[in-house]
Design a protein around this motif. Structure first.
Motif: not given
Length: 326
Positions: A285-287, A289-290, A53, A282-283, A279
């Protein structure tokens, strides 16, 4: 000084001066070709997915391919060793974990590299905490009750982990040292097998990275007692940390980007700033976190300190518990 010696010195100085602008220009244009990102674990695992990622994001940002390359083996040592032995030109970096970057120093003899001398810390990416969970039949709803139950049991309680020398194993020994618990670490080959036997009751508890356990905790097939991080894990907000329960147990699998020693500062700064932005976004963090990761940001100096501190911390545990990896 002899005239010939003076001539040689002047010639070398002139050659160096001529080379410096070219070197500076090459660094300024970095990257002007694909960058190898070595991932020291097998494809498909959480650490691998996190690395891919980050590599994908860097490819988009820099307009050059950051090509993920798996080099698994020896607890991550093989891949990180390849980074350590690469040319410090910015075209080979790696995303390692706390194992090869800190913990393995005390477990493997000999180590193929010295993390403090042979690597350049670049950026911290994030961490995956561990969670202590018990079979529902175990009569403990808190960490204190679990420790008390272990002390009252003739042979203590069994706690499965992903393998000898893994962070789950080290954390179990650390819990015994910190809380005086009577625990028997039971190594398995991976998170899944350790989790399955905890659910079946073959062992009393399991201590592995939280991402492996979330579905079964939410389905009440396992009862989570404590998260081993400074703060609660977002996906399990009702599970307190060990610290909240009076036990200073911090054990996480953290991921970080490193390069070979001598990596130009301009490249280190560029990568650090971009990864920190990602990191913290928002993008990003969301990636992350998933993928079960708590995103983090740090300077290269802070990452260096983390590597040193963690290496020293787990060295004490390894020595006290006499853990060895053959």
């Amino acid at each position: 000084m002899k005239p010939l010696s003076c001539f040689r010195i002047l010639a070398c100085t002139a050659a160096l001066a001529a080379a410096l602008p070219g070197l500076a220009q090459a660094q300024a244009n970095w990257p002007n070709k694909p960058v190898r990102v070595i991932l020291p674990f097998a494809p498909g695992g959480s650490s691998d997915l996190v690395g891919r990622q980050v590599a994908q994001h860097l490819s988009s940002h820099y307009g050059q391919q950051f090509v993920a390359e798996n080099r698994a083996g020896a607890g991550g040592n093989i891949g990180v060793d390849a980074v350590a032995k690469s040319a410090p030109d910015g075209y080979t970096v790696g995303i390692g974990t706390s194992g090869p970057l800190a913990n393995n120093k005390s477990l493997y003899n000999p180590m193929p590299f010295d993390a403090e001398k042979d690597l350049t810390p670049i950026a911290l990416v994030g961490e995956i905490p561990l969670v202590l969970a018990v079979n529902p039949s175990v009569k403990a709803n808190t960490l204190a009750e679990f420790v008390a139950l272990s002390k009252a049991s003739a042979n203590g309680l069994t706690v499965s982990n992903p393998g000898n020398g893994t962070i789950g194993h080290l954390a179990t020994e650390y819990l015994s040292m910190q809380a005086g618990a009577k625990l028997q670490p039971v190594p398995y080959k991976g998170d899944s097998l350790a989790m399955v036997d905890a659910m079946s009751g073959s062992v009393n508890a399991v201590l592995v990275p939280v991402t492996s356990l979330i579905p079964n905790i939410q389905a009440n097939k396992l009862r989570a007692l404590a998260v081993t991080a400074k703060t609660r894990f977002p996906a399990l907000p009702n599970v307190p940390t060990a610290i909240e329960q009076g036990v200073d147990l911090q054990a996480t699998v953290w991921s970080a980007m490193v390069g070979p020693a001598g990596l130009p500062q301009s490249i280190v700064t560029s990568l650090n700033q971009e990864i920190n932005k990602y990191t913290s976004s928002p993008e990003g963090k969301a990636k992350l976190n998933s993928l079960g990761m708590v995103p983090l940001a740090a300077t290269p100096q802070e990452l260096q300190k983390l590597m040193s501190t963690e290496a020293a911390k787990w060295q004490e545990v390894v020595k006290a518990a006499r853990i060895s990896v053959e």
